[in-house]
Design a protein around this motif. Structure first.
Motif, short mmCIF file in Angstrom:
data_model
loop_
_atom_site.label_atom_id
_atom_site.label_comp_id
_atom_site.label_asym_id
_atom_site.label_seq_id
_atom_site.Cartn_x
_atom_site.Cartn_y
_atom_site.Cartn_z
N UNK A 39 12.85 -1.89 5.49
CA UNK A 39 14.09 -2.13 6.24
C UNK A 39 13.55 -2.84 7.69
N UNK A 40 14.21 -4.04 7.79
CA UNK A 40 13.96 -4.72 9.04
C UNK A 40 14.84 -4.11 10.14
N UNK A 81 11.01 5.06 2.85
CA UNK A 81 11.00 3.78 3.51
C UNK A 81 10.00 3.40 4.48
N UNK A 82 9.73 2.18 4.55
CA UNK A 82 9.00 1.59 5.87
C UNK A 82 10.03 0.79 6.52
N UNK A 83 9.73 1.13 7.96
CA UNK A 83 10.71 0.36 8.78
C UNK A 83 9.95 -0.41 9.71
N UNK A 103 7.23 4.21 10.29
CA UNK A 103 7.32 2.90 11.16
C UNK A 103 6.22 2.12 10.57
N UNK A 104 6.27 0.96 10.46
CA UNK A 104 5.19 0.14 10.16
C UNK A 104 4.08 -0.05 11.18
N UNK A 105 2.96 0.13 10.85
CA UNK A 105 1.83 0.03 11.81
C UNK A 105 1.44 -1.27 12.50
N UNK A 106 2.10 -2.16 11.82
CA UNK A 106 1.55 -3.75 12.13
C UNK A 106 1.99 -4.27 13.52
N UNK A 136 0.90 -1.37 0.03
CA UNK A 136 -0.10 -0.05 0.08
C UNK A 136 0.77 1.18 -0.03
N UNK A 137 1.88 1.20 0.87
CA UNK A 137 2.63 2.45 0.87
C UNK A 137 3.40 2.69 -0.44
N UNK A 138 3.85 1.44 -0.96
CA UNK A 138 4.60 1.27 -2.15
C UNK A 138 3.92 2.29 -3.53
#
Length: 362
Positions: free
Chosen positions: A275-276, A118-120, A143-146, A105-107
């Motif tokens: 990025x993890x 980026x999503x972190x 930050x990823x919201x998951x 979705x972000x992409x």
């Protein structure tokens, strides 16, 4: 933690782990031999959830296979009076799947005006705490919201499992066994979801090392660890199409790599899309709650053996789990339902720097 009102028949259940669908965990506590029926009105139901990164630690520490280590751990916990032992792998599957959907979705939404990449990742509480209290909005927006696997597991146990057992959430005492001390702080900080009626998803967090100390007090033998190789703390992976790089991924472990990543991000010279991020050098296997020497240093020999054990565990795609797909429908009313969004995602707040009662130095 012993229960004087439980029988083996009533309280012996099965657990699910990553490398075997059903591992028997029916070792009874001494109190369970009484022949009395479990009366939950007289006590809380004890549930323990074990992180998958903890099992290689127990396997290495006691020189066992992961399967045998999980069985021994389940039997030991049952001997203390624990009623149910679960593996948090299924919660990690939910967290990964929700992260995947959010990245896609972000992409698709990313543009010069709305910079969603980026999503972190957000599964590491030490990293999230640092981002919220030190780095602030410029970073927390990425930050990823998951929710983390621990948070998802809390909802699974106190919501879905509680309803399956006809229990109110407050009648369950939920313990997490984790490789990291920061998981204790995560449990303290976790907001109280409306569905749990004021009950926290995790009531207590014990590190793998703390469990091992309890096991050793019970005279379980510990053998020397072998030597293998360690993982890298910064790794890059690219996705290419027709010879051109489409997406860039990275894994940044430890605050030295995190600081370098943040510096590049602030300068607008960050080439990665996803990025993890994990606060511990070496990743979750090297959490300070396990593989430590008595003087507080990393037990490198034990850690190397853990790395080898963990690398041998078969990789399974979370979307292939039939249990996860069933729970999406039965528990969350669909994959993209409002309930799935409420239960599996969270928000972040940028806070002013300063002393806080929960800023504990472990």
């Amino acid at each position: 933690m012993k229960c004087e009102h439980c029988t083996r028949k009533e309280c012996s259940k099965k657990t699910k782990t990553d490398d075997q669908e059903n591992v028997s965990a029916d070792a009874p506590s001494p109190a369970q031999e009484n022949g009395e029926k479990c009366d939950t009105s007289k006590h809380k139901v004890l549930v323990v959830s074990v992180c998958p990164q903890s099992l290689p630690y127990f396997a290495a520490k006691f020189n066992l296979s992961v399967t045998d280590a999980s069985r021994r751990l389940c039997g030991f916990l049952k001997s203390l009076g624990v009623h149910y032992v679960f593996d948090t792998t299924i919660a990690a599957d939910f967290s990964i799947l929700e992260s995947q959907k959010e990245f896609v979705r972000r992409y698709r939404q990313h543009s010069e005006e709305e910079r969603t990449l980026p999503m972190l990742t957000s599964a590491c509480p030490g990293w999230v705490r640092y981002a919220e209290r030190v780095l602030g909005r410029p970073i927390t927006a990425h930050l990823c919201t998951a929710k983390s696997p621990q948070q998802v597991m809390g909802s699974l146990v106190k919501d879905y499992f509680a309803r399956q057992q006809n229990l109110s959430p407050e009648k369950i005492f939920h313990v997490i066994v984790a490789p990291c001390y920061d998981k204790k702080l995560e449990a303290l900080q976790e907001s109280l979801p409306p569905a749990l009626h004021g009950s926290r998803g995790a009531d207590c967090v014990l590190t793998s090392g703390e469990i091992a100390q309890i096991m050793e007090q019970g005279d379980l033998s510990v053998r020397d660890a072998a030597v293998d190789t360690l993982n890298k703390d910064f790794q890059e992976v690219t996705l290419e199409k027709n010879g051109e790089v489409v997406l860039r991924f990275a894994a940044a472990y430890g605050f030295r790599n995190i600081q370098n990543m943040i510096l590049k991000l602030k300068k607008g010279k960050f080439p990665f899309h996803f990025v993890e991020v994990l606060a511990c050098a070496g990743g979750c296997l090297n959490g300070r709650g396990q593989a430590q020497t008595p003087d507080g240093h990393a037990d490198k020999a034990l850690l190397r053996q853990m790395e080898g054990i963990y690398a041998d565990i078969p990789v399974r795609r979370p979307e292939s789990s039939a249990h996860v797909q069933e729970l999406y429908q039965e528990w969350l009313e669909g994959i993209n339902s409002p309930k799935a969004r409420e239960v599996l995602h969270t928000t972040y707040q940028s806070q002013e720097r300063g002393t806080h009662s929960l800023d504990i130095k472990w």
